[in-house]
Design an enzyme around this catalytic site. Structure first.
Site, mmCIF file in Angstrom:
data_model
loop_
_atom_site.group_PDB
_atom_site.id
_atom_site.type_symbol
_atom_site.label_atom_id
_atom_site.label_comp_id
_atom_site.label_asym_id
_atom_site.label_seq_id
_atom_site.Cartn_x
_atom_site.Cartn_y
_atom_site.Cartn_z
ATOM 1 N N GLY A 54 18.054 -26.352 64.674
ATOM 2 C CA GLY A 54 16.893 -25.264 64.057
ATOM 3 C C GLY A 54 17.799 -23.935 64.277
ATOM 4 O O GLY A 54 18.124 -23.850 65.549
ATOM 5 N N CYS A 81 20.104 -29.987 69.677
ATOM 6 C CA CYS A 81 20.047 -28.507 69.855
ATOM 7 C C CYS A 81 18.883 -27.657 70.529
ATOM 8 O O CYS A 81 18.104 -27.717 71.457
ATOM 9 C CB CYS A 81 21.060 -27.966 68.838
ATOM 10 N N TYR A 82 18.866 -27.207 69.363
ATOM 11 C CA TYR A 82 17.056 -26.409 69.565
ATOM 12 C C TYR A 82 15.776 -27.152 70.363
ATOM 13 O O TYR A 82 15.325 -26.933 70.557
ATOM 14 C CB TYR A 82 16.639 -25.566 68.119
ATOM 15 N N HIS A 167 26.160 -31.693 68.468
ATOM 16 C CA HIS A 167 25.442 -32.234 67.608
ATOM 17 C C HIS A 167 26.674 -33.483 67.152
ATOM 18 O O HIS A 167 28.046 -33.205 67.089
ATOM 19 C CB HIS A 167 25.529 -30.470 66.440
ATOM 20 N N GLU A 169 25.712 -35.390 65.335
ATOM 21 C CA GLU A 169 25.541 -35.966 63.459
ATOM 22 C C GLU A 169 26.265 -35.711 62.631
ATOM 23 O O GLU A 169 26.717 -36.140 61.889
ATOM 24 C CB GLU A 169 23.989 -35.636 62.814
ATOM 25 N N ASP A 225 21.391 -42.206 38.737
ATOM 26 C CA ASP A 225 19.925 -42.357 39.480
ATOM 27 C C ASP A 225 18.561 -42.954 38.311
ATOM 28 O O ASP A 225 18.277 -44.046 39.215
ATOM 29 C CB ASP A 225 19.193 -41.426 39.846
ATOM 30 N N LYS A 366 22.622 -40.167 47.701
ATOM 31 C CA LYS A 366 22.882 -40.519 46.344
ATOM 32 C C LYS A 366 23.811 -42.052 47.000
ATOM 33 O O LYS A 366 23.664 -42.541 45.862
ATOM 34 C CB LYS A 366 24.018 -39.663 45.458
#
Ligand code: XMP
Length: 510
Positions: A54, A81-82, A167, A169, A225, A366
């Protein structure tokens, strides 16, 4: 019971990526606002919790904190992290602003053999982005990795609490997926059986239960979609589904008939085509504000659907292809991230509506929807269609929408589409389209002065529409597009190319 990992969102720019990486490993994950109360968390019976990064510092007065009861959670927690600093602060460690702010690539050495780094090299390249650092570890925790400047990871193995300063990710942490995988499978002991096939099966059962013996309608847009939503719903309730394709006057050139034929001939769906363009355009006359346009279009769509539903009788449900990013971006309480724009599927719905929503794709990104589409045997050319916003060309006409301005944009858009397809680029690009700007500029054609419209061209690469990079289209393609537009579209004398990425821009101009 489906296993789930919850991610509490502290407003980090990579929170969605955490969710995606976990899902790619076959574990369903859900993002919740940081302040979700413990009861709602417990209700979902998560196999583990991730505290996201964050923008705040844990020292600031308005630093976001989770419901403190999560720290008594008997299952694993990973703070990123945060999130790691929150863990450290809560358990009595000390966090301090760092003089050497770490941003970008860094190398870390893993200190202990910890399940988080099992089967990985001792030296790892990671992506750092933080100002604060942990000076003193809280009791119970030990350091399990460090970079040149700071502690990079910590663990309290008995409680299964882990924190990483970097991070895992993002793609810039090459082994990030393995680190998250270790958290999921070695620490949380997840099964990893969430696949698109299992999603499809559950979604169909869910729709069958929700709709019961009633009837449903599904609003089609021609995009992937709503198509996937329609096929899932059709599999669940068969002929009790009627699909409705509304010509709101804001579609691309020829799109209404093309799409209607595809649905009837290829997908064997029961589709009613409704020409409602006059009503939409009358309501939009004189409206310039983009949010106002969205709200009007959202309301009118629902009015048309309700009136069609009434004709069919016994219809209580409206199926629509709302996706996860639409839900997150539209609901400000989802976390400290701001509302960017109200997607018409979600934020633009009227408060009172006589139809209940069926939204089987609400949890998906998506590319996951495209996978479900393949699972359902939908033809590739439909699956690969570039996204087209629900409010259609209304968001690409800046300023007032008039029939004349619509026609200009439809013609320009048609040329862009043909040229991009002709150059073999259509499926390589997330979106490519034209925008009609609210200005005129001076030009010269033949020997005369002209004062005409400007068309902007936009082409972006993106994975899910959340971030995007502008595409360096080949000069010959740009040149061909520009030449054709000024020659073939009456009323346009200038074409410009948008070279902005998202953020700070958005994909559509509105
Ligand atoms: P922005 O402009 O927010 O767009 O960067 C992100 C992606 O979402 C599409 N978009 C929409 N899709 N209903 C939709 O179904 C909408 O109201 C809507 N608005 C934007 C946009 O085309 C891009 O792919």
């Amino acid at each position: 019971m489906r296993e789930v990992i919850l991610i509490l969102d502290f407003g980090g720019q990579y929170t969605q990526l955490i969710a995606r990486r976990i899902r790619e490993s076959g574990v369903y994950s859900e993002i919740l606002p940081f302040n979700t109360n413990w009861e709602s968390i417990q209700e979902r019976d998560p196999g583990g919790i991730v505290l996201s990064g964050g923008p705040q510092s844990v020292f600031s007065d308005d630093a976001p904190h989770p419901d403190s009861r999560i720290y008594d959670f008997p299952k694993p927690i990973l703070g990123i992290c945060y999130g790691m600093q929150l863990l450290a602060q809560h358990f009595g460690g000390s966090v301090a602003p760092s003089e050497d702010r770490e941003y970008g690539r860094a190398r870390i050495g893993t200190l202990n053999s910890s399940p988080l780094f099992e089967d990985l090299p001792r030296q790892l390249e990671v992506w750092m982005s933080h100002g604060d650092r942990i000076e003193k570890l809280p009791e119970g925790f030990t350091g399990i990795a460090s970079s040149e400047n700071a502690l990079a990871a910590m663990a309290w193995p008995e409680r299964r609490f882990y924190g990483v300063q970097f991070h895992p990710e993002v793609v810039h942490t090459p082994q990030g997926k393995d680190i998250l995988g270790n958290f999921l499978f070695k620490i949380c002991e997840c099964r990893g059986d969430w696949t698109m096939a299992s999603f499809t099966k559950n979604a169909i059962t869910g729709i069958t239960n929700q709709v019961g013996s009633s009837r449903a309608i599904c609003g089609l847009s021609g995009g992937v979609d709503s198509t996937v939503t329609a096929i899932l719903t059709h599999k669940a309730i068969g002929d009790r589904l009627t699909c409705i394709f509304v010509d709101n006057g804001l579609l691309r050139k020829d799109e209404f008939h093309q799409v209607l034929n595809t649905f009837r001939d290829t997908l064997d769906l029961n589709v009613v085509g409704v020409n409602a363009s006059q009503g939409f355009l009358e309501l939009l006359a004189g409206v310039e504000d983009p949010e106002e346009k969205r709200k009007i279009i959202g309301r009118e769509f629902i009015r048309v659907f309700e009136s069609e539903a009434k004709k069919l009788g016994k219809t209580k449900f409206l199926a629509q292809g709302t996706l996860y990013p639409d839900v997150i971006e539209s609901v400000s309480v989802k976390g400290p991230s701001a509302v960017i724009k109200s997607h018409h599927n979600v934020g633009g719905l009227p408060e009172k509506m006589n139809l209940s929503l069926v939204e089987p794709l609400r949890e998906l990104f998506k590319d996951e929807v495209r996978e479900v589409g393949r699972e359902l045997g939908i033809p590739e050319d439909l699956i690969d269609r570039q996204p087209f916003p629900g409010p259609g060309l209304a968001v690409r006409i800046i300023g007032e929408i008039t029939p004349a301005r619509l026609e200009i944009l439809q013609e320009a858009d048609w040329i862009v589409d043909q040229e991009i397809k002709g150059a073999g680029l259509y499926t390589k690009i997330w979106q490519s389209f034209a925008i009609l700007l609210p200005i005129k500029s001076v030009g010269v054609m033949g020997d005369s002065r002209t004062y005409e419209h400007v068309i902007a061209i936009r082409a972006v690469h993106s994975r899910d529409g959340m971030t995007a990079d502008w595409v360096p289209l080949p000069y010959d393609v740009l040149s061909q597009i520009s030449n054709r537009i000024v020659n073939e579209v009456q009323g346009v004398n200038r074409v410009v190319y948008d070279i902005s990425s998202k953020p700070p821009s958005t994909i559509e101009w509105e």
